[in-house]
Scaffold this motif. Structure first.
Motif, mmCIF file in Angstrom:
data_model
loop_
_atom_site.group_PDB
_atom_site.id
_atom_site.type_symbol
_atom_site.label_atom_id
_atom_site.label_comp_id
_atom_site.label_asym_id
_atom_site.label_seq_id
_atom_site.Cartn_x
_atom_site.Cartn_y
_atom_site.Cartn_z
ATOM 1 N N GLY A 126 27.991 -7.820 -9.645
ATOM 2 C CA GLY A 126 28.151 -8.529 -10.904
ATOM 3 C C GLY A 126 27.732 -9.978 -10.746
ATOM 4 O O GLY A 126 27.047 -10.333 -9.799
ATOM 5 N N ASN A 127 28.153 -10.795 -11.698
ATOM 6 C CA ASN A 127 27.847 -12.222 -11.693
ATOM 7 C C ASN A 127 29.075 -12.998 -12.125
ATOM 8 O O ASN A 127 29.921 -12.471 -12.854
ATOM 9 N N ASN A 128 29.146 -14.246 -11.696
ATOM 10 C CA ASN A 128 30.175 -15.165 -12.159
ATOM 11 C C ASN A 128 29.497 -16.435 -12.647
ATOM 12 O O ASN A 128 28.573 -16.935 -11.987
ATOM 13 N N PRO A 129 29.946 -16.988 -13.785
ATOM 14 C CA PRO A 129 29.350 -18.228 -14.272
ATOM 15 C C PRO A 129 29.835 -19.426 -13.455
ATOM 16 O O PRO A 129 31.035 -19.593 -13.241
ATOM 17 N N VAL A 130 28.892 -20.219 -12.948
ATOM 18 C CA VAL A 130 29.195 -21.447 -12.216
ATOM 19 C C VAL A 130 28.195 -22.499 -12.665
ATOM 20 O O VAL A 130 26.978 -22.290 -12.547
ATOM 21 N N ASP A 131 28.674 -23.593 -13.188
ATOM 22 C CA ASP A 131 27.824 -24.720 -13.576
ATOM 23 C C ASP A 131 26.664 -24.286 -14.473
ATOM 24 O O ASP A 131 25.530 -24.718 -14.304
ATOM 25 N N GLY A 132 26.944 -23.375 -15.408
ATOM 26 C CA GLY A 132 25.938 -22.945 -16.363
ATOM 27 C C GLY A 132 24.953 -21.908 -15.848
ATOM 28 O O GLY A 132 23.960 -21.608 -16.511
ATOM 29 N N HIS A 133 25.203 -21.334 -14.683
ATOM 30 C CA HIS A 133 24.323 -20.317 -14.101
ATOM 31 C C HIS A 133 25.120 -19.060 -13.783
ATOM 32 O O HIS A 133 26.312 -19.128 -13.481
ATOM 33 N N ASP A 134 24.462 -17.906 -13.822
ATOM 34 C CA ASP A 134 25.087 -16.648 -13.424
ATOM 35 C C ASP A 134 24.867 -16.438 -11.936
ATOM 36 O O ASP A 134 23.765 -16.083 -11.495
ATOM 37 N N VAL A 135 25.916 -16.650 -11.161
ATOM 38 C CA VAL A 135 25.854 -16.532 -9.702
ATOM 39 C C VAL A 135 26.029 -15.073 -9.311
ATOM 40 O O VAL A 135 27.015 -14.437 -9.698
ATOM 41 N N PRO A 136 25.075 -14.510 -8.545
ATOM 42 C CA PRO A 136 25.190 -13.107 -8.141
ATOM 43 C C PRO A 136 26.318 -12.903 -7.124
ATOM 44 O O PRO A 136 26.505 -13.710 -6.215
ATOM 45 N N VAL A 137 27.045 -11.794 -7.315
ATOM 46 C CA VAL A 137 28.128 -11.429 -6.412
ATOM 47 C C VAL A 137 27.902 -9.996 -5.979
ATOM 48 O O VAL A 137 27.655 -9.139 -6.830
ATOM 49 N N PRO A 138 27.951 -9.705 -4.680
ATOM 50 C CA PRO A 138 28.196 -10.611 -3.566
ATOM 51 C C PRO A 138 26.949 -11.406 -3.192
ATOM 52 O O PRO A 138 25.840 -11.058 -3.576
ATOM 53 N N HIS A 139 27.168 -12.452 -2.391
ATOM 54 C CA HIS A 139 26.078 -13.202 -1.778
ATOM 55 C C HIS A 139 26.590 -13.844 -0.497
ATOM 56 O O HIS A 139 27.790 -13.899 -0.272
ATOM 57 N N PHE A 140 25.670 -14.270 0.341
ATOM 58 C CA PHE A 140 26.019 -14.997 1.562
ATOM 59 C C PHE A 140 24.944 -16.043 1.782
ATOM 60 O O PHE A 140 23.915 -16.043 1.116
ATOM 61 N N GLY A 141 25.190 -16.962 2.692
ATOM 62 C CA GLY A 141 24.177 -17.985 2.931
ATOM 63 C C GLY A 141 24.632 -19.042 3.895
ATOM 64 O O GLY A 141 25.476 -18.803 4.751
ATOM 65 N N LEU A 142 24.062 -20.234 3.725
ATOM 66 C CA LEU A 142 24.257 -21.332 4.663
ATOM 67 C C LEU A 142 24.471 -22.645 3.953
ATOM 68 O O LEU A 142 24.014 -22.832 2.825
ATOM 69 N N ILE A 143 25.124 -23.558 4.662
ATOM 70 C CA ILE A 143 25.173 -24.961 4.276
ATOM 71 C C ILE A 143 24.282 -25.693 5.263
ATOM 72 O O ILE A 143 24.500 -25.613 6.478
ATOM 73 N N LEU A 144 23.268 -26.354 4.748
ATOM 74 C CA LEU A 144 22.283 -27.051 5.572
ATOM 75 C C LEU A 144 22.294 -28.547 5.274
ATOM 76 O O LEU A 144 22.746 -28.953 4.207
ATOM 77 N N PRO A 145 21.751 -29.354 6.181
ATOM 78 C CA PRO A 145 21.489 -30.751 5.830
ATOM 79 C C PRO A 145 20.452 -30.798 4.699
ATOM 80 O O PRO A 145 19.602 -29.902 4.585
ATOM 81 N N ILE A 146 20.512 -31.824 3.870
ATOM 82 C CA ILE A 146 19.630 -31.902 2.694
ATOM 83 C C ILE A 146 18.145 -31.781 3.050
ATOM 84 O O ILE A 146 17.437 -31.001 2.408
ATOM 85 N N PRO A 147 17.630 -32.495 4.066
ATOM 86 C CA PRO A 147 16.198 -32.333 4.369
ATOM 87 C C PRO A 147 15.826 -30.899 4.752
ATOM 88 O O PRO A 147 14.779 -30.391 4.347
ATOM 89 N N GLU A 148 16.703 -30.228 5.507
ATOM 90 C CA GLU A 148 16.429 -28.845 5.898
ATOM 91 C C GLU A 148 16.510 -27.903 4.697
ATOM 92 O O GLU A 148 15.733 -26.956 4.584
ATOM 93 N N PHE A 149 17.442 -28.158 3.787
ATOM 94 C CA PHE A 149 17.544 -27.383 2.554
ATOM 95 C C PHE A 149 16.199 -27.415 1.816
ATOM 96 O O PHE A 149 15.681 -26.375 1.407
ATOM 97 N N HIS A 150 15.652 -28.606 1.639
ATOM 98 C CA HIS A 150 14.389 -28.729 0.908
ATOM 99 C C HIS A 150 13.227 -28.106 1.679
ATOM 100 O O HIS A 150 12.319 -27.520 1.064
ATOM 101 N N ALA A 151 13.254 -28.172 3.000
ATOM 102 C CA ALA A 151 12.213 -27.524 3.804
ATOM 103 C C ALA A 151 12.255 -26.011 3.627
ATOM 104 O O ALA A 151 11.216 -25.361 3.480
#
Length: 139
Positions: free
Chosen positions: A60-85
């Protein structure tokens, strides 16, 4: 003593496509493997792609900050320059974003860059980068 980390096993339906995406597009190092699975070095954590025939993806999806966030999901927290790379690598590879890279919660606690995309099997991933990493759990 080893550093704590996570291990995540995810279903994929095509191991060569998973290798192309996780190893090629995301640039992750491949670890052990067999005919039906591959270990990936997911920025120091272990993600294992296991071949499981059939459809995968959202529950499903959950609304967050005006967007439908897909559930489930996984990922990472990166430094900003690496995020953009990484965002640039995904764009160059023609990745279709579920949610394009954008600045979420601007000017609020937890201000962060975020993006959502899918692997070839339909698994949703979110990569994010905080303006201030001490605010990851800010209320």
């Amino acid at each position: 003593m080893t550093r704590p980390g996570f291990h995540l096993a995810i279903p994929v339906d095509d191991l060569p496509k998973a290798r192309s995406f996780y190893g090629g597009v995301l640039g992750l190092a491949e670890g052990r493997s067999a005919d039906k699975w591959v270990d990936w070095n997911f920025y120091g954590h272990q993600v294992v792609t296991h071949v499981v025939p059939g459809a995968h993806g959202d529950s499903g999806n959950n609304p967050v900050d005006g967007h439908d966030v897909p559930v489930p999901h996984f990922g990472l927290i990166l430094p900003i320059p690496e995020f953009h790379a990484v965002a640039d690598r995904l764009k160059a590879a023609g990745t279709e974003f579920v949610i394009e890279p954008y600045l979420r919660f601007a000017g609020e606690p937890g201000e962060q860059w975020t993006m959502f995309f899918r692997d070839p099997a339909g698994n949703a991933l979110e990569f994010k980068a905080f303006k201030d990493e001490t605010q990851v759990f800010a209320k």
